[in-house]
Write an enzyme that holds these catalytic residues in place. Structure first.
Site, PDB file in Angstrom:
ATOM      1  N   HIS A  37       0.808  -1.221   0.000  1.00  0.00           N
ATOM      2  CA  HIS A  37       0.000   0.000   0.000  1.00  0.00           C
ATOM      3  C   HIS A  37       0.844   1.274   0.000  1.00  0.00           C
ATOM      4  CE1 HIS A  37       0.598  -0.345   4.431  1.00  0.00           C
ATOM      5  NE2 HIS A  37       0.567   0.969   4.375  1.00  0.00           N
ATOM      6  N   HIS A  93       8.067  -2.116   2.359  1.00  0.00           N
ATOM      7  CA  HIS A  93       7.839  -0.675   2.269  1.00  0.00           C
ATOM      8  C   HIS A  93       9.117   0.110   1.964  1.00  0.00           C
ATOM      9  CE1 HIS A  93       3.903  -1.573   3.469  1.00  0.00           C
ATOM     10  NE2 HIS A  93       4.013  -1.434   4.766  1.00  0.00           N
TER      11      HIS A  93
END
Length: 510
Positions: free
Chosen positions: A197, A259
């Site tokens: 995300h 990430h």
């Protein structure tokens, strides 16, 4: 300083609606579905980016019906109008946009491991389908294998079948390789959308535009001009109620090979030959494959103790719910990376992530090499401040450049100044939870922002020595909640004559 010049020709996106599709969400009753996927679908509906023939099926093991699932999600969406801490916070819910989504919701009770569940799903899909795995990682491979056995992954010219897989994608190199092997035995790589995300954040996506669309940056984006790069993802919150998940995971597994490495890829990859998905993903994979395995001597781990956060006393990690009293799980990780390629040879990349830090900040800071001092040898200049370009991802979105200018007056004195660009000053801010672009791209078959198997495995290979070493012995260094992290992290940079940027300083408009 910030310029407020309107951008000529800038307009809202002219994107077309995604093709008609049946979206099947495994884990319909989970937090991810409620707090992120449904708000994202609601935002897409509000932007008219979902086809009228879109259908959404939720699958979970608990009793339920279409009406009960619709009502439950409607109540959750309404609660976001009162919860300012939610990822998605709205002053009101547009009844037209939410009605579009709500009316297309259907519920199926089913065991993820039972073949009959997939027989029922098969009868609900007339054509295109996206299977979203909003479930615990232990179900990833079994669900995809069941989909394959049931023939639900077969696709042709008239219908596509895609699978979206959340992180964690493995817990180390061996488990990531095993998961890829099992998935690729029943599905083609082009059907697998491994989602991160972080890549849904507009600022992260704009890094390539900043680099490759501006002649002032790309020529100096290399070892000849860059001294080092700092990539930070700091949080002020603790593990909250996620202790059961965090205990076997820790900061390294939770943040670094996914990430932070994605931010690394955007920052350091070579220019792709085009913005075609495979061209971009190939350059990302090549970059991560050039990262040398990180040895324990080039990394630091820490664990927060009791302290003060924003004026309030907070407990230490070992006192959090579902955390062992003698836990050795790290809540902070910092490491020094080296990239063995022509562009970045000799340029260190420093990565850090932690919970209960003194400030919340996700950013990339490119530190350029200093200018020669000889010109200023007869002036009162003792030290020329470094030039730094900071790409701000969260909570502020934008970019700052820090450089030197003459201080007004009769003598030659230099002062550090800053120029700031904030996205909100130039572009309209659309409601976003970070999943809208990713869901839309998956529906349209654009895999640019999704990870490929070779990228995943190369990321785990880079941190595998740390995973093994930290799991074998030793304890993380304690640091006080509300601080900048353990002292050893400062020493990691100090031995190279460098220091971290402060976390509690100016955030350019925050």
């Amino acid at each position: 300083m910030t310029s407020h010049v309107p951008v000529e020709g800038h307009a809202a996106s002219g994107s077309k609606p995604a093709p008609p599709c049946t979206i099947v969400i495994f884990g319909a009753g989970g937090d991810l579905t409620k707090r992120l996927l449904m708000p994202a679908l609601y935002n897409l509906a509000g932007s008219h980016l979902l086809d009228e023939k879109t259908t959404i099926w939720g699958v979970d093991h608990t009793d339920g019906s279409d009406d009960s699932w619709r009502q439950n999600l409607s109540d959750t969406m309404e609660s976001f109008t009162r919860d300012e801490t939610a990822e998605f916070h709205a002053k009101h819910i547009d009844p037209t946009a939410w009605g579009f989504v709500r009316d297309r919701l259907h519920y199926l009770k089913g065991d993820f491991l039972a073949p009959e569940t997939y027989e029922q799903i098969g009868g609900k899909i007339p054509g295109n389908a996206v299977f979203y795995l909003a479930v615990a990682a232990r179900f990833f491979a079994p669900i995809v294998e069941h989909l394959g056995r049931a023939g639900l992954l077969k696709q042709g010219d008239d219908a596509f079948r895609r699978v979206v897989i959340e992180k964690p994608f493995g817990s180390d190199l061996a488990s990531a390789q095993d998961l890829n092997k099992r998935l690729l035995a029943v599905a083609d790589e082009s059907q697998l959308y491994r989602i991160d995300h972080f890549l849904g954040k507009e600022t992260v996506q704009s890094i390539m535009a900043i680099r490759f669309a501006n002649g002032m940056f790309e020529p100096i984006w290399r070892r000849d001009f860059v001294d080092h790069v700092q990539i930070t993802a700091a949080e002020t919150i603790g593990v909250e109620e996620r202790g059961a998940f965090y205990e076997p995971t820790g900061a390294l597994r939770d943040m670094v090979p996914n990430h932070l490495f994605q931010l690394l890829c955007m920052t350091a990859m070579e220019p792709p030959v085009s913005f075609d998905a495979e061209a971009v993903r190939t350059e990302k994979a090549k970059l991560v494959q050039a990262v040398q395995p990180v040895q324990p001597g080039d990394a630091v781990r820490g664990q927060y103790r009791a302290g003060t956060e924003q004026g309030h006393a907070v407990p230490g990690y070992r006192d959090e719910p579902h955390v062992a009293g003698d836990s050795r799980t790290e809540t902070y990780a910092a490491l020094k990376l080296t990239i063995d390629n022509w562009r970045w040879g000799g340029v260190p990349f420093y990565l850090r992530t932690g919970k209960r830090m003194t400030g919340r900040r996700t950013e990339i800071a490119v530190h350029f090499k200093p200018a020669p001092y000889r010109l200023f040898r007869d002036t009162p200049v003792d030290q020329v401040a470094p030039n730094i370009l900071r790409i701000m991802v969260d909570p502020v979105q934008g970019m700052t450049t820090e450089f030197n200018a003459k201080v007004p007056g009769p003598s030659m004195r230099l002062g550090a100044v800053r120029s700031t660009f904030r996205e909100g000053d130039f572009f309209p801010q659309e409601p976003n939870v970070g999943y809208e672009t990713l869901l839309y791209d998956c529906l349209c078959g654009d895999a640019t922002l999704f990870q490929r198997a070779d990228n995943i495995e190369a990321s785990w290979a880079a941190v595998d020595p740390l995973v093994k070493a930290w799991g074998a012995d030793g304890e993380p260094e304690p640091y006080e909640a509300g601080s900048a992290g353990p002292k050893a992290a400062d020493e990691l940079l100090a031995r190279d004559g460098r220091r971290w940027l402060p976390l509690d300083g100016d955030r350019s408009g925050d």
